[in-house]
Design a protein around this motif. Structure first.
Motif, mmCIF file in Angstrom:
data_model
loop_
_atom_site.group_PDB
_atom_site.id
_atom_site.type_symbol
_atom_site.label_atom_id
_atom_site.label_comp_id
_atom_site.label_asym_id
_atom_site.label_seq_id
_atom_site.Cartn_x
_atom_site.Cartn_y
_atom_site.Cartn_z
ATOM 1 N N THR A 84 -11.689 -5.347 -77.261
ATOM 2 C CA THR A 84 -11.529 -6.188 -78.827
ATOM 3 C C THR A 84 -10.732 -6.080 -79.658
ATOM 4 O O THR A 84 -10.179 -6.296 -80.882
ATOM 5 C CB THR A 84 -13.463 -6.353 -79.189
ATOM 6 N N ASP A 85 -10.309 -4.297 -79.292
ATOM 7 C CA ASP A 85 -9.037 -3.858 -80.516
ATOM 8 C C ASP A 85 -8.560 -2.904 -79.516
ATOM 9 O O ASP A 85 -8.546 -2.501 -78.480
ATOM 10 C CB ASP A 85 -9.827 -3.401 -81.772
ATOM 11 N N HIS A 86 -7.682 -2.232 -80.314
ATOM 12 C CA HIS A 86 -6.675 -1.355 -79.687
ATOM 13 C C HIS A 86 -6.093 -0.700 -80.915
ATOM 14 O O HIS A 86 -6.133 -0.260 -81.539
ATOM 15 C CB HIS A 86 -5.394 -1.358 -78.954
ATOM 16 N N ASP A 115 -7.050 -12.297 -79.436
ATOM 17 C CA ASP A 115 -7.899 -13.285 -79.966
ATOM 18 C C ASP A 115 -9.731 -13.357 -79.845
ATOM 19 O O ASP A 115 -10.311 -13.620 -78.187
ATOM 20 C CB ASP A 115 -6.810 -14.376 -78.895
ATOM 21 N N ARG A 116 -10.325 -13.608 -81.159
ATOM 22 C CA ARG A 116 -11.822 -13.464 -80.693
ATOM 23 C C ARG A 116 -12.039 -14.591 -80.209
ATOM 24 O O ARG A 116 -13.082 -14.246 -79.673
ATOM 25 C CB ARG A 116 -12.040 -13.618 -82.621
ATOM 26 N N ASP A 117 -11.611 -15.979 -80.747
ATOM 27 C CA ASP A 117 -12.373 -16.986 -79.296
ATOM 28 C C ASP A 117 -12.178 -16.666 -78.282
ATOM 29 O O ASP A 117 -13.097 -17.060 -77.441
ATOM 30 C CB ASP A 117 -11.569 -18.031 -80.510
ATOM 31 N N GLY A 118 -10.993 -16.861 -78.101
ATOM 32 C CA GLY A 118 -11.013 -16.307 -76.329
ATOM 33 C C GLY A 118 -11.479 -15.021 -75.621
ATOM 34 O O GLY A 118 -12.320 -15.308 -74.921
ATOM 35 N N SER A 119 -12.107 -14.525 -76.534
ATOM 36 C CA SER A 119 -12.951 -13.069 -76.374
ATOM 37 C C SER A 119 -14.298 -13.769 -76.032
ATOM 38 O O SER A 119 -14.983 -13.130 -74.952
ATOM 39 C CB SER A 119 -12.311 -11.830 -77.006
ATOM 40 N N GLU A 120 -14.671 -14.223 -77.028
ATOM 41 C CA GLU A 120 -16.251 -15.065 -76.923
ATOM 42 C C GLU A 120 -16.158 -15.982 -75.513
ATOM 43 O O GLU A 120 -16.754 -16.292 -74.884
ATOM 44 C CB GLU A 120 -16.188 -15.877 -77.881
ATOM 45 N N CYS A 129 5.332 -13.239 -80.992
ATOM 46 C CA CYS A 129 5.872 -14.906 -80.534
ATOM 47 C C CYS A 129 5.239 -15.332 -80.535
ATOM 48 O O CYS A 129 5.207 -16.433 -80.177
ATOM 49 C CB CYS A 129 6.786 -14.737 -79.230
ATOM 50 N N GLY A 130 3.977 -15.224 -80.821
ATOM 51 C CA GLY A 130 3.244 -15.986 -81.860
ATOM 52 C C GLY A 130 2.087 -16.861 -80.491
ATOM 53 O O GLY A 130 0.924 -17.849 -80.222
ATOM 54 N N MET A 131 1.685 -15.894 -79.473
ATOM 55 C CA MET A 131 0.683 -15.616 -78.152
ATOM 56 C C MET A 131 -0.219 -15.130 -78.947
ATOM 57 O O MET A 131 -0.843 -14.529 -79.115
ATOM 58 C CB MET A 131 0.488 -15.322 -77.108
ATOM 59 N N LYS A 132 -1.412 -15.851 -78.215
ATOM 60 C CA LYS A 132 -2.649 -15.715 -78.253
ATOM 61 C C LYS A 132 -3.344 -15.293 -76.852
ATOM 62 O O LYS A 132 -2.109 -14.839 -75.995
ATOM 63 C CB LYS A 132 -3.905 -16.464 -78.386
ATOM 64 N N VAL A 133 -3.829 -13.290 -77.452
ATOM 65 C CA VAL A 133 -4.125 -12.146 -76.487
ATOM 66 C C VAL A 133 -5.989 -12.141 -75.741
ATOM 67 O O VAL A 133 -6.482 -12.149 -77.351
ATOM 68 C CB VAL A 133 -3.680 -11.079 -76.986
ATOM 69 N N VAL A 134 -5.707 -11.701 -74.378
ATOM 70 C CA VAL A 134 -7.218 -11.479 -74.697
ATOM 71 C C VAL A 134 -6.946 -10.320 -73.376
ATOM 72 O O VAL A 134 -6.257 -10.327 -72.603
ATOM 73 C CB VAL A 134 -7.552 -12.676 -74.043
ATOM 74 N N GLY A 135 -8.143 -9.628 -73.089
ATOM 75 C CA GLY A 135 -8.079 -8.715 -71.878
ATOM 76 C C GLY A 135 -9.158 -7.912 -71.574
ATOM 77 O O GLY A 135 -10.424 -7.595 -72.516
ATOM 78 N N VAL A 136 -9.274 -6.932 -70.749
ATOM 79 C CA VAL A 136 -9.512 -6.293 -70.111
ATOM 80 C C VAL A 136 -9.901 -6.056 -69.205
ATOM 81 O O VAL A 136 -8.490 -5.563 -68.077
ATOM 82 C CB VAL A 136 -10.351 -7.715 -69.033
ATOM 83 N N SER A 137 -10.115 -4.522 -69.183
ATOM 84 C CA SER A 137 -10.045 -3.142 -68.590
ATOM 85 C C SER A 137 -10.920 -3.547 -67.055
ATOM 86 O O SER A 137 -12.212 -3.386 -67.118
ATOM 87 C CB SER A 137 -10.529 -1.786 -69.767
ATOM 88 N N CYS A 138 -10.706 -2.722 -66.593
ATOM 89 C CA CYS A 138 -11.467 -2.334 -65.022
ATOM 90 C C CYS A 138 -11.456 -0.315 -65.345
ATOM 91 O O CYS A 138 -10.131 0.139 -65.393
ATOM 92 C CB CYS A 138 -10.836 -2.368 -63.923
ATOM 93 N N VAL A 164 -11.025 -18.566 -66.928
ATOM 94 C CA VAL A 164 -9.459 -19.657 -67.598
ATOM 95 C C VAL A 164 -9.929 -21.079 -67.059
ATOM 96 O O VAL A 164 -9.201 -21.535 -68.240
ATOM 97 C CB VAL A 164 -8.639 -19.667 -66.113
ATOM 98 N N LYS A 165 -11.342 -21.591 -67.072
ATOM 99 C CA LYS A 165 -11.458 -22.906 -66.860
ATOM 100 C C LYS A 165 -11.926 -22.509 -68.446
ATOM 101 O O LYS A 165 -11.753 -23.915 -68.703
ATOM 102 C CB LYS A 165 -12.745 -22.552 -66.032
ATOM 103 N N LEU A 166 -12.535 -22.200 -69.294
ATOM 104 C CA LEU A 166 -13.436 -21.926 -70.789
ATOM 105 C C LEU A 166 -11.965 -22.059 -71.715
ATOM 106 O O LEU A 166 -11.751 -22.373 -72.650
ATOM 107 C CB LEU A 166 -13.804 -20.531 -71.028
ATOM 108 N N LEU A 167 -10.191 -20.956 -71.380
ATOM 109 C CA LEU A 167 -9.867 -20.384 -72.085
ATOM 110 C C LEU A 167 -8.258 -21.270 -72.599
ATOM 111 O O LEU A 167 -7.961 -22.382 -73.140
ATOM 112 C CB LEU A 167 -8.641 -19.300 -71.725
#
Length: 277
Positions: free
Chosen positions: A135-137, A166-171, A228-237, A274-277
């Motif tokens: 959610t942040d770094h 990105d908050r919307d992507g994270s949701e 460069c204007g991309m949205k970013v989401v992420g998951v740690s294992c 990815v189906k929701l993003l």
């Protein structure tokens, strides 16, 4: 050509190669796979593989668990680019290969970058083989890949990162986790330079800062992508507890072994997300 001009040309040529290989697929999502998470690449349908070595300016990888291939195809019917491997800043001082990779994706039409990594937990309730939504770094790498001359054609000199993840992507990732009945934690990812693991004192320090997981990647990719204007989401294992929080003996082999334990849930989560993003 100087270094900056060469970089611009590498971005152009690599983007053209990606677009040509996609054969009209037009993926909007790219996924960078972290250590031990490369199994997702095998799930890509109708896959077209391009080794990084065939893409001008892309990184040359040296760490096990990072294959160094760009794969075009579909996950769950959704067009994607999967990048099987990354170069870490404990391997290099040169940010240009990573910038080339991400900017080429942007130039090829990708809008969202989905980052993944293997990480150490800083919280007792986030256990080994679990997944954590970033959610942040906190950037404790001691570097920023955007240092140096700025090319306005890629992005602005000064980049706000209040919404780095990105908050919307994270949701939507949270929604995907619920759909798949996958336990998904949320938290702040702290990036160290490495390659040494952190000391127990460093772990206590970043716990006090509000960190929830620690690793050696993902923050540079996030900063370049946001620039460069991309949205970013992420998951740690989660592959281990932070130094001093358990009796584990930390090693890269240990990281890869434990990443594989969480890989099945990670793969199901990404395919649903990815189906929701």
């Amino acid at each position: 050509m100087n270094e900056s001009q060469t970089h611009v040309e590498n971005v152009r040529q690599s983007a053209e190669k990606i677009v040509a290989a996609s054969a009209g697929l037009k993926p909007k999502i790219a996924i960078i796979l972290g250590s031990g998470l490369g199994g997702l690449a095998k799930q890509v349908e109708d896959a077209v593989t391009i080794p990084y070595a065939e893409l001008p300016g892309f990184p040359v990888l040296t760490v096990s668990g990072h294959a160094g291939n760009l794969i075009l195809g579909k996950l769950g019917g959704v067009p994607v680019v999967v990048l099987n491997g990354r170069k870490h800043f404990y391997e290099t001082h040169d940010a240009y290969p990573l910038k080339t990779m991400i900017r080429a994706l942007k130039s090829a039409g990708v809008e969202t970058l989905f980052l993944s990594n293997a990480a150490g937990s800083l919280r007792a309730n986030i256990v080994v083989s679990g997944l954590m939504l970033i959610t942040d770094h906190i950037n404790f790498l001691g570097l920023n890949p955007l240092v140096g001359p700025n090319d306005e054609s890629f992005g602005p000199r000064f980049v706000p990162v209040t919404d780095a993840w990105d908050r919307d992507g994270s949701e939507k990732i949270r929604e995907a986790a619920k759909q798949e009945n996958i336990s998904l934690h949320s938290g702040v990812y702290v990036a160290f330079r490495g390659p040494s693991f952190e000391t127990p004192a460093e772990i206590r320090m970043v716990q006090g800062w509000g960190g929830d997981a620690v690793g050696m990647s993902s923050v540079p990719e996030c900063l370049i992508a946001r620039h460069c204007g991309m949205k970013v989401v992420g998951v740690s294992c989660i592959t281990n507890m932070g130094a001093g929080l358990s009796d584990e003996k930390l090693s890269h082999a240990h990281t890869l072994e434990n990443a594989s334990k969480g890989a099945a849930d990670f793969e199901r989560l990404v395919i649903a997300a990815v189906k929701l993003l």
